[in-house]
Design a protein around this motif. Structure first.
Motif, PDB file in Angstrom:
ATOM      1  N   LEU A  83       0.858  -1.182   0.000  1.00  0.00           N
ATOM      2  CA  LEU A  83       0.000   0.000   0.000  1.00  0.00           C
ATOM      3  C   LEU A  83       0.898   1.238   0.000  1.00  0.00           C
ATOM      4  O   LEU A  83       2.135   1.114   0.025  1.00  0.00           O
ATOM      5  CB  LEU A  83      -0.886  -0.024   1.253  1.00  0.00           C
ATOM      6  CG  LEU A  83      -1.935  -1.140   1.305  1.00  0.00           C
ATOM      7  CD1 LEU A  83      -2.514  -1.223   2.710  1.00  0.00           C
ATOM      8  CD2 LEU A  83      -3.029  -0.886   0.298  1.00  0.00           C
ATOM      9  N   PRO A  84       0.313   2.427  -0.024  1.00  0.00           N
ATOM     10  CA  PRO A  84       1.174   3.613   0.099  1.00  0.00           C
ATOM     11  C   PRO A  84       2.100   3.500   1.303  1.00  0.00           C
ATOM     12  O   PRO A  84       1.706   2.998   2.360  1.00  0.00           O
ATOM     13  CB  PRO A  84       0.162   4.749   0.268  1.00  0.00           C
ATOM     14  CG  PRO A  84      -1.035   4.276  -0.466  1.00  0.00           C
ATOM     15  CD  PRO A  84      -1.087   2.794  -0.239  1.00  0.00           C
ATOM     16  N   ALA A  93       5.995   1.422   7.888  1.00  0.00           N
ATOM     17  CA  ALA A  93       4.584   1.689   8.138  1.00  0.00           C
ATOM     18  C   ALA A  93       3.891   1.862   6.796  1.00  0.00           C
ATOM     19  O   ALA A  93       4.322   2.656   5.959  1.00  0.00           O
ATOM     20  CB  ALA A  93       4.411   2.955   8.982  1.00  0.00           C
ATOM     21  N   LEU A  94       2.831   1.095   6.593  1.00  0.00           N
ATOM     22  CA  LEU A  94       2.081   1.132   5.343  1.00  0.00           C
ATOM     23  C   LEU A  94       0.696   1.706   5.595  1.00  0.00           C
ATOM     24  O   LEU A  94       0.134   1.543   6.675  1.00  0.00           O
ATOM     25  CB  LEU A  94       1.929  -0.268   4.758  1.00  0.00           C
ATOM     26  CG  LEU A  94       3.184  -1.136   4.657  1.00  0.00           C
ATOM     27  CD1 LEU A  94       2.806  -2.523   4.186  1.00  0.00           C
ATOM     28  CD2 LEU A  94       4.174  -0.497   3.711  1.00  0.00           C
ATOM     29  N   SER A 117      -4.110   0.051   7.313  1.00  0.00           N
ATOM     30  CA  SER A 117      -2.685   0.253   7.540  1.00  0.00           C
ATOM     31  C   SER A 117      -2.059  -1.011   8.094  1.00  0.00           C
ATOM     32  O   SER A 117      -2.733  -1.836   8.742  1.00  0.00           O
ATOM     33  CB  SER A 117      -2.466   1.412   8.513  1.00  0.00           C
ATOM     34  OG  SER A 117      -3.019   2.612   8.007  1.00  0.00           O
ATOM     35  N   GLU A 118      -0.766  -1.177   7.862  1.00  0.00           N
ATOM     36  CA  GLU A 118      -0.013  -2.329   8.338  1.00  0.00           C
ATOM     37  C   GLU A 118       1.397  -1.902   8.718  1.00  0.00           C
ATOM     38  O   GLU A 118       1.859  -0.822   8.343  1.00  0.00           O
ATOM     39  CB  GLU A 118       0.071  -3.420   7.263  1.00  0.00           C
ATOM     40  CG  GLU A 118      -1.246  -4.085   6.914  1.00  0.00           C
ATOM     41  CD  GLU A 118      -1.057  -5.159   5.866  1.00  0.00           C
ATOM     42  OE1 GLU A 118      -1.599  -6.259   6.041  1.00  0.00           O
ATOM     43  OE2 GLU A 118      -0.347  -4.897   4.864  1.00  0.00           O
ATOM     44  N   VAL A 119       2.091  -2.805   9.447  1.00  0.00           N
ATOM     45  CA  VAL A 119       3.512  -2.653   9.727  1.00  0.00           C
ATOM     46  C   VAL A 119       4.213  -3.900   9.220  1.00  0.00           C
ATOM     47  O   VAL A 119       3.785  -5.027   9.514  1.00  0.00           O
ATOM     48  CB  VAL A 119       3.787  -2.465  11.223  1.00  0.00           C
ATOM     49  CG1 VAL A 119       5.289  -2.452  11.491  1.00  0.00           C
ATOM     50  CG2 VAL A 119       3.157  -1.179  11.723  1.00  0.00           C
ATOM     51  N   LEU A 142       8.095 -10.100   9.285  1.00  0.00           N
ATOM     52  CA  LEU A 142       6.936  -9.982  10.149  1.00  0.00           C
ATOM     53  C   LEU A 142       5.961  -8.982   9.541  1.00  0.00           C
ATOM     54  O   LEU A 142       6.381  -8.008   8.903  1.00  0.00           O
ATOM     55  CB  LEU A 142       7.368  -9.506  11.546  1.00  0.00           C
ATOM     56  CG  LEU A 142       6.280  -9.270  12.595  1.00  0.00           C
ATOM     57  CD1 LEU A 142       5.675 -10.598  13.038  1.00  0.00           C
ATOM     58  CD2 LEU A 142       6.856  -8.520  13.797  1.00  0.00           C
ATOM     59  N   ARG A 143       4.653  -9.247   9.742  1.00  0.00           N
ATOM     60  CA  ARG A 143       3.627  -8.299   9.298  1.00  0.00           C
ATOM     61  C   ARG A 143       2.562  -8.220  10.388  1.00  0.00           C
ATOM     62  O   ARG A 143       2.065  -9.246  10.861  1.00  0.00           O
ATOM     63  CB  ARG A 143       3.018  -8.732   7.967  1.00  0.00           C
ATOM     64  CG  ARG A 143       1.988  -7.748   7.399  1.00  0.00           C
ATOM     65  CD  ARG A 143       1.388  -8.286   6.105  1.00  0.00           C
ATOM     66  NE  ARG A 143       2.377  -8.300   5.033  1.00  0.00           N
ATOM     67  CZ  ARG A 143       2.392  -7.437   4.033  1.00  0.00           C
ATOM     68  NH1 ARG A 143       1.489  -6.461   3.980  1.00  0.00           N
ATOM     69  NH2 ARG A 143       3.294  -7.542   3.082  1.00  0.00           N
TER      70      ARG A 143
END
Length: 866
Positions: A468-469, A485-486, A494-496, A507-508
């Motif tokens: 993602l962005p 950081a996404l 959002s994700e990390v 890792l996600r």
């Protein structure tokens, strides 16, 4: 030793200047030219230089055009050297598609004598006709003093907004009208740029003009609340001679030194409103007043008392008035700093600067004290910046620009410490982070939503797509991995992600609605981050994670609200977080968590008076935290407010000394933790910092009442004795008090340094001059210093203690012969590690010793450490 709790501002100046003012002159000639931006009369022949539209023009006293240079984007301000008729002028021009603001020195006939490349467009300038030097405001609140051949003699601190300046040719001093933080003042600087006087209490100061006949200064100002203006005349010592009111807006001033009268502009409020030109006598009595079409600038010819005026009417006139007001003739016609990166190796700061109005971008490298090390203007829009502390190089992300005036292709640029371009990679990059261990760089490609890992030479080590962005990056220097950081700024999915050095996903976490952090702890490779979830339009909850280098869970806790800002403290692995509630734009808490997640401090908005919040930065030295709200706050590790100041943006904290660089409007500001310095002007990276601190800790020096050490000042024989006596005795408290027979007639018992001088005499360190004179006021040179220190090292034997010393052969310095009077003492100091000479291999015994050098000599001689 007293530690000062105030904060020092080093500011490198980056402020806009005001327009000038004008007075009426008499008409003898009329022609069309552009809007007049600046003007100045040559007092030797009555001619006048004008900066008008795109031209610089030189007009004879009767209005004839003597010379004209055209083709600039903008011309002005300017100032004339009446000794040779030359002119200094700032111009704006485009060279190879890039804007530049050179300072030109033009001969009387218009020929270019000199070009000094500058960095911004200032609006205040004046020439010292006594020596041909020029003072110019750099467009950022600083004054630069250039010699006639363009050498930079000095550069002042940032005064804020410089509206006007005026040089006194009799002593080379300069009066400056400044405004800062909604207050105005008139400052008098001596020829060395040292502030000799500051007169405050003005609402606004629009113009200053010096009368060289008596060194007084005329000051024009106005109160914008009542739209009332006044003229104040100040004596050289700042005393107010008289004050005259009843004006509207006082603009430009120009003093006639022949009779100390003054011409001034008195204009109505509002853009384009008409005004008048007024001629005041030396006592402030009005001699003449006449209407003028939009007067802006005035300049007096002292030969005949006549006055030149620039009118900003639709006709755009230049008018020449006789002393009595009769018309003789007339004629018609640094940006927005946004990102900072500090080099912890030397305390310098790189700045990404961009002005969206002019589409002008630049990257600037400033030393710890604000000295400009490098500036590059060939940037479209620098949006992110990061330093490699191994070699001082800098990585910059440049956005693309498609404005009509220019076109810049976006990309990633690697600059050497001196600004040399080492590498350029084209692309649509966004965030970046440098690995200080190997100098590689992680960067996001926002065009393709990829993450790229580049070696220092540009070799692509890894590229990972399908994200993602990409918002933020944080590198682990222990293993080269990168936390990412996404997501979207508005909190949508959002994700990390944790990526290995080769791009493998380790890792996600997520998805969630908003990510705070990540922030990597460089001491153990662990990472703090937060995942926030929006349960309804007004309710958020957040999971806070402290993960080990390999992803193991050290701590995990749930908190109400939304946490958007995370900053780790490596000393104890704790973390500061900024908590938001409601619509996520109103922050209510700042929280400090221990390594295991235990709450160390919670600071609510009501306790500090802040509501809005942008970011926070932990100070790695003591666990305190800088918090950016509507104001800038410093909180202790326990949450107590330590300091509060004006709000800034783009902050960056130096991990070595806790100082902060940031932007206040268009100014770059350096905030120093003064409680960590003995003296505000001896920063961590000052060459003599350790020795000065050691002398302060040992009670040898205490500085001046202003909290400064003033390292640049010369040391006198009286001061030298104080240094030596305190070092010999082990501090001031151990120097014996007065009452002994005095050794020198010119050092009475009530002399401020009597005890120290007498103590040095009793220990055979000083013997004085003939007739029992000491001359405590004389400056000390390097040969004398070596004599004092060498004798102090063998005190109380004095010269007898050095009688058996034989210097090494060959001698150390070619400029200190074996028969030189201080040869033995200099060699003895070399052997004892006190002095080492200069880079040219010479000792230079004639050079005067300064206070920073003296601290170094004493600390080395007596083995003092901080």
């Amino acid at each position: 030793m007293q530690r000062h709790t105030v904060f020092a501002l080093a500011v490198l100046l980056l402020a806009a200047a005001t327009a000038g003012s004008a007075e009426e002159v008499v008409e003898a000639y009329r022609s069309r030219f552009g809007e007049v931006h600046s003007m100045s009369v040559n007092q030797s022949d009555g001619s006048c230089w004008l900066a008008a539209g795109d031209s610089v023009m030189h007009l004879a006293a009767d209005g004839r055009i003597l010379s004209q240079l055209r083709g600039f984007i903008h011309a002005g301000p300017l100032a004339v050297n009446s000794t040779d008729g030359s002119c200094w002028v700032r111009v704006t021009e485009i060279v190879d598609g890039e804007a530049s603001w050179p300072l030109l020195h033009l001969a009387e006939g218009g020929a270019e004598l000199l070009r000094v490349e500058t960095v911004d467009f200032g609006r205040a300038i004046d020439v010292n006709s006594a020596d041909g030097s020029v003072w110019v405001e750099d467009g950022r609140g600083r004054l630069i003093h250039l010699s006639q051949n363009g050498d930079e003699l000095l550069r002042t601190e940032n005064f804020g907004h410089v509206g006007s300046l005026s040089v006194n040719p009799t002593d080379g001093s300069v009066w400056v009208a400044v405004s800062k933080d909604y207050s105005a003042a008139v400052i008098h600087l001596n020829r060395n740029g040292v502030e000799a006087l500051r007169v405050a209490g003005f609402e606004h100061v629009t113009s200053v003009s010096v009368d060289p006949s008596d060194s007084s200064c005329w000051v024009g100002g106005f109160d914008e609340r009542t739209w009332s203006g006044e003229i104040v005349r100040l004596a050289e010592d700042g005393a107010e001679l008289w004050r005259v009111g009843g004006f509207l807006i006082v603009g430009s001033l120009s003093v006639n030194p022949a009779d100390s009268s003054c011409w001034m502009v008195d204009s109505e409020p509002g853009l384009g409103m008409a005004g008048q030109v007024v001629h005041l006598g030396a006592d402030g009595v009005e001699l003449w007043r006449g209407a003028s079409a939009y007067p802006e600038f005035v300049s007096v010819d002292p030969n005949d008392g006549s006055c030149w005026i620039a009118n900003h009417s639709f006709e755009r006139q230049v008018v020449h008035l006789a002393e009595d007001g009769t018309e003789l003739w007339s004629a018609d016609g640094f940006l927005y700093p946004r990102a900072f990166a500090i080099d912890p190796a030397d305390g310098s700061c790189w700045i990404a600067d961009y002005d969206p109005c002019s589409d002008a971008g630049q990257v600037v490298h400033l030393a710890e004290d604000g000295t400009e090390l490098y500036r590059r203007v060939a940037f479209g829009e620098p949006i992110a910046i990061s330093v490699d502390p191994n070699d001082g190089s800098c990585w910059v992300v440049q956005s693309s620009s498609f404005q009509s005036s220019s076109y810049y292709r976006g990309g990633l640029i690697h600059l050497g410490e001196d600004g040399t371009e080492l590498l350029r990679v084209e692309g649509g990059f966004g965030s970046l982070a440098v690995n200080p261990t190997d100098g590689s760089c992680w960067v996001t490609d926002s065009f393709d939503w990829e993450i790229v890992h580049l070696a220092p030479d540009g070799t692509e080590l890894a590229r990972v797509g399908g994200f993602l962005p990409l918002v933020r990056l944080s590198v682990n220097p222990l293993d080269g991995s990168c936390w990412v950081a996404l997501g979207f700024d508005e909190g949508v999915y959002s994700e990390v992600v944790h990526l290995a050095e080769d791009g493998r996903e380790l890792l996600r976490l997520g998805p969630c609605d908003s990510v705070g952090g990540p922030s990597v702890d460089p001491s153990d490779g662990s990472c703090w981050l937060s995942l926030s979830y929006q349960e309804d339009p007004w309710t958020w909850r957040t999971e806070v994670f402290h993960l080990s280098q390999h992803g193991g869970q050290i701590a995990r806790l749930e908190m109400p609200g939304r946490l958007d800002s995370v900053s780790v403290v490596p000393a104890d692995h704790s973390c500061w977080l900024g908590e938001a509630t409601g619509d996520a734009f109103w922050y209510t808490h700042v929280v400090h968590l221990a390594e295991n997640g235990a709450e160390l401090a919670r600071v609510p908005a009501k306790a500090t008076g802040y509501t809005s919040f942008t970011d926070l930065w932990a100070d790695p030295m003591d666990g305190s935290c800088w918090v950016a709200t509507g104001q800038l706050l410093l909180l202790s590790a326990g949450g107590a407010e330590v300091w509060r100041g004006a709000g800034m943006r783009g902050l960056s904290v130096n991990p070595r000394d806790g100082s902060v660089w940031g932007a206040d409007g268009s100014a770059v500001v350096h905030l120093v933790r003064a409680d960590r310095l003995a003296f505000l002007d001896i920063g961590l990276y000052h060459w003599a910092h350790d020795e000065v601190e050691a002398c302060a800790d040992s009670g040898i020096i205490s500085g001046y009442p202003d909290g400064l050490y003033h390292a640049e000042l010369a040391v006198t024989r009286g001061q030298m004795a104080v240094y030596i006596a305190r070092a010999l005795a082990g501090g001031e408290e151990n120097v014996p008090p007065g009452g002994r027979p005095r050794s020198f007639f010119d050092v009475p018992r009530d002399h401020w340094a009597f005890d120290q001088i007498q103590y040095c005499a009793d220990n055979a360190v000083v013997v004085g001059y003939g007739l029992q004179l000491y001359h405590p006021e004389r400056e000390v040179t390097r040969d004398q210093m070596a004599v004092y220190v060498a004798r102090a090292l063998v005190a109380p034997e004095g010269e007898a203690g050095l009688a058996g010393y034989t210097p090494a052969d060959p001698r150390n310095f070619p400029d200190v012969a074996s028969d030189f009077w201080a040869y033995t003492h200099i060699e003895y100091c070399v052997e004892n590690g006190v002095v080492a000479g200069y880079l040219d291999g010479l000792y230079h015994p004639e050079i005067v010793v300064t206070r920073d050098q003296m601290a170094v000599y004493v600390a080395r001689a007596f083995g003092l450490t901080s």
